[in-house]
Design a protein around this motif. Structure first.
Motif, PDB file in Angstrom:
ATOM      1  N   UNK A 234       0.831  -1.213   0.000  1.00 32.06           N
ATOM      2  CA  UNK A 234       0.000   0.000   0.000  1.00 32.06           C
ATOM      3  C   UNK A 234       0.867   1.266   0.000  1.00 32.06           C
ATOM      4  N   UNK A 235       2.123   1.116   0.421  1.00 34.00           N
ATOM      5  CA  UNK A 235       3.022   2.272   0.468  1.00 34.00           C
ATOM      6  C   UNK A 235       2.689   3.226   1.604  1.00 34.00           C
ATOM      7  N   UNK A 236       1.906   2.747   2.573  1.00 30.86           N
ATOM      8  CA  UNK A 236       1.450   3.640   3.655  1.00 30.86           C
ATOM      9  C   UNK A 236       2.518   3.829   4.744  1.00 30.86           C
ATOM     10  N   UNK A 237       2.346   4.877   5.534  1.00 31.22           N
ATOM     11  CA  UNK A 237       3.239   5.146   6.661  1.00 31.22           C
ATOM     12  C   UNK A 237       3.025   4.089   7.743  1.00 31.22           C
ATOM     13  N   UNK A 238       4.115   3.693   8.410  1.00 32.29           N
ATOM     14  CA  UNK A 238       4.001   2.706   9.485  1.00 32.29           C
ATOM     15  C   UNK A 238       3.090   3.218  10.597  1.00 32.29           C
ATOM     16  N   UNK A 239       2.939   4.557  10.687  1.00 35.62           N
ATOM     17  CA  UNK A 239       2.124   5.125  11.774  1.00 35.62           C
ATOM     18  C   UNK A 239       0.659   4.684  11.660  1.00 35.62           C
ATOM     19  N   UNK A 240       0.229   4.410  10.418  1.00 38.19           N
ATOM     20  CA  UNK A 240      -1.155   3.935  10.237  1.00 38.19           C
ATOM     21  C   UNK A 240      -1.337   2.565  10.886  1.00 38.19           C
ATOM     22  N   UNK A 241      -0.288   1.731  10.792  1.00 36.43           N
ATOM     23  CA  UNK A 241      -0.388   0.407  11.397  1.00 36.43           C
ATOM     24  C   UNK A 241      -0.505   0.523  12.918  1.00 36.43           C
ATOM     25  N   UNK A 242       0.130   1.552  13.466  1.00 35.49           N
ATOM     26  CA  UNK A 242       0.065   1.741  14.924  1.00 35.49           C
ATOM     27  C   UNK A 242      -1.357   2.037  15.385  1.00 35.49           C
ATOM     28  N   UNK A 243      -2.170   2.565  14.466  1.00 33.62           N
ATOM     29  CA  UNK A 243      -3.540   2.936  14.856  1.00 33.62           C
ATOM     30  C   UNK A 243      -4.526   1.777  14.709  1.00 33.62           C
ATOM     31  N   UNK A 244      -4.074   0.684  14.090  1.00 36.63           N
ATOM     32  CA  UNK A 244      -4.980  -0.444  13.867  1.00 36.63           C
ATOM     33  C   UNK A 244      -5.284  -1.153  15.192  1.00 36.63           C
ATOM     34  N   UNK A 245      -6.329  -1.943  15.179  1.00 36.85           N
ATOM     35  CA  UNK A 245      -6.748  -2.642  16.404  1.00 36.85           C
ATOM     36  C   UNK A 245      -6.510  -4.138  16.233  1.00 36.85           C
ATOM     37  N   UNK A 246      -5.348  -4.631  16.657  1.00 37.63           N
ATOM     38  CA  UNK A 246      -5.051  -6.055  16.439  1.00 37.63           C
ATOM     39  C   UNK A 246      -5.736  -6.956  17.474  1.00 37.63           C
ATOM     40  N   UNK A 247      -5.897  -8.215  17.109  1.00 39.98           N
ATOM     41  CA  UNK A 247      -6.549  -9.200  17.985  1.00 39.98           C
ATOM     42  C   UNK A 247      -5.590  -9.650  19.081  1.00 39.98           C
ATOM     43  N   UNK A 248      -6.101  -9.814  20.277  1.00 36.79           N
ATOM     44  CA  UNK A 248      -5.335 -10.375  21.381  1.00 36.79           C
ATOM     45  C   UNK A 248      -5.838 -11.777  21.664  1.00 36.79           C
ATOM     46  N   UNK A 249      -5.011 -12.743  21.964  1.00 37.90           N
ATOM     47  CA  UNK A 249      -3.551 -12.708  21.937  1.00 37.90           C
ATOM     48  C   UNK A 249      -3.041 -13.306  20.643  1.00 37.90           C
ATOM     49  N   UNK A 250      -2.399 -12.498  19.835  1.00 43.17           N
ATOM     50  CA  UNK A 250      -1.753 -12.980  18.610  1.00 43.17           C
ATOM     51  C   UNK A 250      -0.337 -12.411  18.573  1.00 43.17           C
ATOM     52  N   UNK A 251       0.489 -13.017  17.741  1.00 47.63           N
ATOM     53  CA  UNK A 251       1.842 -12.483  17.575  1.00 47.63           C
ATOM     54  C   UNK A 251       1.758 -11.107  16.918  1.00 47.63           C
ATOM     55  N   UNK A 252       0.813 -10.983  15.956  1.00 59.32           N
ATOM     56  CA  UNK A 252       0.698  -9.733  15.196  1.00 59.32           C
ATOM     57  C   UNK A 252       0.299  -8.547  16.077  1.00 59.32           C
ATOM     58  N   UNK A 253      -0.279  -8.812  17.240  1.00 58.80           N
ATOM     59  CA  UNK A 253      -0.688  -7.676  18.093  1.00 58.80           C
ATOM     60  C   UNK A 253       0.539  -6.917  18.597  1.00 58.80           C
ATOM     61  N   UNK A 254       1.724  -7.525  18.444  1.00 59.14           N
ATOM     62  CA  UNK A 254       2.937  -6.858  18.934  1.00 59.14           C
ATOM     63  C   UNK A 254       3.496  -5.838  17.952  1.00 59.14           C
ATOM     64  N   UNK A 255       2.923  -5.728  16.759  1.00 56.75           N
ATOM     65  CA  UNK A 255       3.472  -4.742  15.820  1.00 56.75           C
ATOM     66  C   UNK A 255       3.436  -3.321  16.380  1.00 56.75           C
ATOM     67  N   UNK A 256       2.323  -2.854  16.960  1.00 58.16           N
ATOM     68  CA  UNK A 256       2.346  -1.494  17.529  1.00 58.16           C
ATOM     69  C   UNK A 256       3.431  -1.336  18.607  1.00 58.16           C
ATOM     70  N   UNK A 257       3.603  -2.347  19.444  1.00 53.29           N
ATOM     71  CA  UNK A 257       4.640  -2.300  20.487  1.00 53.29           C
ATOM     72  C   UNK A 257       6.015  -2.224  19.834  1.00 53.29           C
ATOM     73  N   UNK A 258       6.194  -3.055  18.802  1.00 53.73           N
ATOM     74  CA  UNK A 258       7.471  -3.086  18.095  1.00 53.73           C
ATOM     75  C   UNK A 258       7.741  -1.734  17.438  1.00 53.73           C
ATOM     76  N   UNK A 259       6.719  -1.165  16.813  1.00 55.98           N
ATOM     77  CA  UNK A 259       6.898   0.107  16.100  1.00 55.98           C
ATOM     78  C   UNK A 259       7.191   1.253  17.079  1.00 55.98           C
TER      79      UNK A 259
END
Ligand code: FAD
Length: 465
Positions: A433-458
């Motif tokens: 999509x070429x989007x800014x990583x900041x948009x991913x920080x605003x997403x609402x990931x499912x708990x508990x998944x590995x992917x929910x750690x992306x905002x923490x990682x970012x």
């Protein structure tokens, strides 16, 4: 002489889909395959290895069962049954492909080895099974095969490659593997878990050396913990056949004994049978067919797709090649909606357990860019800090993301850990999509998944100095 709009030689991962799409657009086609429809992936690559990997993982988890409060008794592997499950899966996949091609009008599927014999004006002449065919266009999808080094004694030892190893009827007692890249490491772990002793000989000082050092170290550590032995900075200088197995002499003078030896030290393109000289198609120094980013060879009307063009070594790159070709035919030029081969971002996985999912650049490549003045942000997290991994008791590995500070776009990522092969798609798709990583920080990931750690990682992104 039978004439076709296009002839496709090799039914790997690009040609069958391309043939069906072109046939649906009204073209008359011949699809020539010398061996098995579906090529490497379906018959002797992805499908069988990932099927066998599952048997190996079940054996591994069964051995760990008591850690999870499950009692199994002694775990043993029925090698023949695991291999039979794998072969049944392959057979079903190939039958599906065969049925799909048969059900498509306008495709003549021909079993035989195709070769150029020259031209008739603008038309290309191809011989198969003694018959000469002609076509306006030719698509080559002939793939690659294992490199078997010319070593003293190799003619006296029944060595294995990715084809013959899958035909084994008994689990090797001690499998020696030459090459610690993706295929060697996947095979090593699978056969170790199925019951073989495994020793891997590798030329470089670390395994999977195209990956970042920490990633290599993590993989080496968990494979060693399962009992796989590595002989690094080593190559085989001689093979000596024994009554039961073989002895391998290494470059440093040491010797290793094994029951079987598997070569997984590189792939070479299948071009010899094509008689490319008859039409003047050029290859590069390694024998791969030279193409531009739209897969055109130097001869107008002939394109090369998949592993044989040296622009990718994966099923999804081969399939993507034909998608780009099709988009071009349909008028969606690669510079528009579709990225050409030079612009697409490579993603792939190494299916060790846990797997490595990768997209874009490595940290080592980011360091080169930073050295040239590009401002780069990097963040790491250990899988041991990820709740889901802890709950599953599968905490091996790490995640890394690399971002361009100015555009805020992702440049690359590595996810080594539980689900890494699937979770990498979160970053791959986001990159598209070429989007800014900041948009991913605003997403609402499912708990508990590995992917929910992306905002923490970012949130941990720091400038690479
Ligand atoms: C052990 C192993 C595991 C792998 N695992 C994965 C994985 O998990 N994921 C992944 O993405 N990739 C994986 N790969 C790579 C993947 O299999 C290939 O990249 C993929 O098959 C693409 O190949 P291709 O389309 O270029 O052609 P191929 O699949 O190699 O097929 C080429 C076909 O052309 C035929 N052919 C050759 N010359 C001629 C001729 N002159 N006339 C007629 N027919 C001809 C061959 O018989 C063959 O069937 C793996 C490979 C191996 C070896």
């Amino acid at each position: 002489m039978r004439h076709f709009d296009a002839i496709l030689i090799g039914a790997g991962q690009a040609a069958p889909s391309l043939a069906v799409e072109l046939a649906q657009r009204g073209q008359r086609l011949a699809l020539i395959e010398g061996n098995l429809l579906g090529g490497t992936c379906v018959n002797v690559g992805c499908t069988p290895t990932k099927t066998l990997r599952k048997s190996a993982r079940v054996a591994h988890m069964a051995r760990r069962a008591a850690e999870f409060g499950v009692l199994t008794g002694t775990v043993s592997v029925d090698f023949a049954a695991a291999m039979q499950r794998m072969r049944a899966r392959v057979e079903t996949s190939r039958q599906g492909l065969t049925g799909w091609l048969q059900a498509t009008k306008n495709i003549d599927t021909i079993h035989g080895w195709g070769r150029f014999i020259g031209r008739d004006g603008d038309k290309f002449l191809i011989e198969v099974n003694g018959e000469t065919l002609s076509a306006d266009r030719v698509y080559l999808n002939t793939g690659a095969r294992a490199v078997i080094p010319e070593l003293p004694g190799i003619d006296k030892v029944p060595y294995l490659d990715n084809v013959s190893v899958l035909a084994l009827t008994q689990c090797p007692e001690h499998l020696l593997i030459v090459g610690a890249s993706y295929i060697g490491l996947e095979m090593g772990q699978i056969f170790r878990r199925l019951g073989a002793e495994v020793s891997i000989i590798h030329r470089a000082g670390r395994i999977a050396e195209r990956e970042d050092e920490e990633i290599s170290e993590h993989i080496a550590a968990f494979l060693r913990a399962e009992g796989i032995a590595f002989h690094l900075n080593s190559s085989v200088s001689k093979l000596i056949g024994e009554d039961r197995g073989l002895t391998v002499q290494l470059s440093d003078g040491r010797t290793l004994n094994g029951s079987h030896i598997l070569f997984a030290s590189g792939r070479r393109p299948n071009t010899e049978r094509l008689n490319l000289a008859a039409v003047g198609v050029e290859t590069d120094a390694r024998g791969f067919i030279r193409t531009d980013a739209h897969f055109n060879t130097n001869v107008k009307g002939i394109k090369a797709l998949g592993d044989v063009n040296g622009r990718g070594a994966f099923t999804h790159t081969s399939y993507h090649d034909q998608q780009i070709v099709l988009a071009e035919i349909d008028g969606e030029h690669p510079t528009g909606q579709w990225q050409d081969a030079d612009k697409r971002v490579l993603s792939y996985a190494m299916f060790t357990d846990p797997p490595l999912g990768r997209v874009g650049i490595t940290l080592a490549q980011a360091q080169v860019l930073a050295g040239k003045g590009q401002k780069i942000l990097v963040a790491d997290i250990a899988m041991a800090d990820v709740s889901r991994a802890k709950e599953e008791d599968e905490t091996l590995g790490m995640m890394r993301v690399i971002v361009d500070a100015e555009s805020e776009r992702f440049l690359g990522a590595a996810i080594l850990g539980i689900g890494g092969d699937e979770i990498i798609a979160v970053i791959t798709n986001f990159m598209a999509t070429g989007a800014s990583y900041r948009l991913m920080q605003q997403a609402l990931p499912v708990h508990p998944t590995v992917a929910e750690f992306f905002p923490t990682l970012l949130a941990r992104l720091r400038e690479l100095t």
